[in-house]
Design a protein around this motif. Structure first.
Motif: not given
Length: 432
Positions: A295-298, A303-305, A405-411
Motif C-alpha cells: 500500500r505504501m508504494l501503490m 494512508r500513513e499521513f 506509524i500512521t500519523g506519527n511520521l514526519d515527512a
C-alpha cells in the motif's frame, strides 16, 4: 519576517467536524522556509522562464504554500518546461484543455453519465456486453438526467455488438464510482456531489485513454489531490496523467503478476544490503516478498499521513527527484514510458536537478535508478527494525507495527532518512 510564527496548514483542507480520528498534521507554513506566493512569482523572469534550481531548494527546505501548490506541482510533475515562456505555457494549456474535452466527449457519446455531474456505483454491463438492469443505477442516474444508465447501455447495444475496448471500459465505471465515494471522505470538499463526479469523470477518461492499465484501485487516492488543488478539471487531469507516467508501472498487471512487485523486489534488495538482519527476520516470517509494504508504494503513503502531510511528502519527493528532461521526455511523440525508463546520457544542468537525481547522475549504470519511494519505505523499516525483530512473531505483527506509524511520521525526516539510506545503499552495493 524571520521571527514570524509558523502557520498550521489544515485550514486549507477542511476536515468534516464529525471525523475525529484523522491523523494530525505536522506540516506548518514557515515564513522564510516554505515556498510562498511572493517567492514563487519572483522565481520567474519577465517573459516566464522559471529558476527551477532555486525553487527546488526552497521546496526541499519547507514545502509549498497551499495557495500555489497546484501550479507548482504542474512543473514538478513535468507538465511544463521551466525554460518555457508564459505564452508558450498558455498555448500548451489551451491545447491540452481541448484534447481533454475531446476525450471526455468520446466517453460521453458512449455513456452519457460522463460529464453529467453524476456517477455510478453499480455495474451497467455484463462481460459479454449485455445491459444490466440494476435499480441502483436507475436511482443514481435518473434524477435530472435524460435517461438512466441501463437505458443508455440498451441504446448503445441496439447499434450492434460492442467493441471489446468499450466493454472493458464500461466494466470499470462502477468500480471507479465505488472508490470515488470512499476517497478522502473526511474532507469537507467531498461533501459536494460535483466534486465526487469530477473525480469520477477524470478517472473514467483516464481509463478510456490508457487501455494498457485502465483503472486500478488506488488511482483515486493519487488523483484526489489534483482536483482539490487545480480548479480546472482538464488541468487536474493532466497533472494526474503526468503522475501516472511515473507510477503506471506499479498498476500494470499480467495474469501472473502485479506491477508493484518489481518495486517490492527492489525494496527487498535494498533492505538486504542496509539491514541484513531485518531482511533475514522478515524472510523467516514468510514476508520476504515484502507484500506488507504494497500500500505504501501503490498510493505513496496516502494512508500513513494526514491529507496535508501526504501532499507535503509528495512535493518533497518530486523536488528531490526532479529531472529537467521530464517535460521533453513526456512530450516526445509516441513516448509513453515511466520516468524510470527515461533517457540517460543526455547532458543536463546539475543545478536544475533535485538532490536525489544528482546522486543518481553520479552512478555509471545502464539500469534505471530506483524511485525515492523505495528508500522512503526502507527508511521506515529501518526505523522500526529493532521493534520488528523483537516483537514480530508473524506477518500480522509486522502489519500491526507498520500500521502504528500512521500519523506519527514526519515527512521531512522521512525524506532525509531516505536520502541517507540511498547513499549508504550505493556505497555498500558498490563493494559487493
Amino acid at each position: 519576517m524571520w521571527g514570524a510564527t509558523a502557520e498550521p496548514a489544515d485550514s486549507y483542507y477542511e476536515v468534516r467536524p464529525e471525523c475525529t480520528d484523522v491523523p494530525r498534521t505536522r506540516f506548518k507554513i514557515k515564513p522564510g522556509k516554505t515556498l510562498s506566493a511572493r517567492k514563487w512569482q519572483a522565481a520567474f523572469s519577465p517573459d516566464g522562464h522559471l529558476d527551477i534550481g532555486k525553487t527546488l531548494h526552497r521546496i526541499q527546505r519547507g514545502g509549498i504554500h497551499p495557495s500555489i501548490r497546484g501550479e507548482v506541482w504542474e512543473f514538478l510533475l513535468g507538465c511544463y518546461d521551466p525554460k518555457s515562456t508564459f505564452d508558450e505555457r498558455e498555448q500548451i494549456r489551451q491545447h491540452r484543455r481541448v484534447q481533454y474535452a475531446r476525450w471526455k466527449n468520446e466517453c460521453r457519446d458512449i455513456f452519457p453519465v460522463v460529464g453529467s455531474g453524476k456517477y455510478i456505483t453499480a455495474p451497467v454491463i455484463t462481460e459479454d456486453g449485455q445491459p444490466i438492469q440494476d435499480p441502483l443505477v436507475l436511482l443514481e442516474t435518473n434524477p435530472g438526467a435524460n435517461a438512466n444508465g441501463s437505458e443508455m447501455v440498451k441504446e448503445l447495444t441496439s447499434r450492434g455488438p460492442l467493441d471489446k475496448k468499450v466493454i472493458q471500459w464500461m466494466l470499470t465505471l462502477h468500480q471507479i464510482g465505488l472508490d470515488v465515494i470512499r476517497t478522502d471522505r473526511t474532507l469537507v470538499f467531498y461533501e459536494k456531489q460535483e466534486n465526487l463526479s469530477k473525480l469520477w469523470d477524470i478517472l473514467s477518461v483516464y481509463a478510456w485513454i490508457d487501455t494498457d492499465v485502465g483503472y486500478c484501485q488506488g488511482m483515486s487516492d493519487l488523483c484526489s489531490p489534483m482536483i482539490i488543488l487545480l480548479e480546472d478539471e482538464a488541468d487536474a487531469f493532466w497533472c494526474f496523467e503526468r503522475l501516472m507516467r511515473r507510477l503506471r508501472g506499479n498498476f500494470r498487471c499480467t495474469e501472473s503478476s502485479v506491477g508493484v512487485e518489481a518495486q517490492l523486489s527492489n525494496l527487498a534488495a535494498v533492505t538486504q544490503v542496509i539491514d541484513p538482519k531485518l531482511h533475514q527476520h522478515l524472510e523467516t516470517l514468510g514476508g520476504g516478498d515484502y507484500l506488507f509494504a504494497f500500500r505504501m508504494l501503490m498510493v505513496l503513503f496516502r494512508r500513513e499521513f494526514s491529507f496535508c502531510d501526504s501532499l507535503y511528502l509528495w512535493e518533497m519527493m518530486w523536488a528531490l527527484e526532479y529531472d529537467p528532461d521530464l517535460f521533453s521526455l513526456y512530450e516526445e511523440p509516441g513516448t509513453n514510458v515511466e520516468k524510470a525508463e527515461g533517457s540517460k546520457g543526455k547532458t543536463k544542468s546539475i543545478r536544475q536537478c533535485g538532490k536525489y537525481e544528482r546522486e543518481n547522475m553520479k552512478i555509471k549504470s545502464s539500469d534505471a535508478p530506483l524511485p525515492i519511494s523505495v528508500f522512503l519505505v526502507a527508511s521506515v523499516l529501518k526505523d522500526k527494525s529493532s521493534k520488528l525483530q523483537q516483537e514480530a512473531r508473524g506477518l500480522d505483527d509486522v502489519v500491526k507495527i507498520l500500521n502504528d506509524i500512521t500519523g506519527n511520521l514526519d515527512a521531512k525526516k522521512a525524506c532525509t532518512g531516505a536520502m541517507k539510506l540511498h547513499k549508504k545503499y550505493l556505497k555498500k552495493a558498490k563493494k559487493t
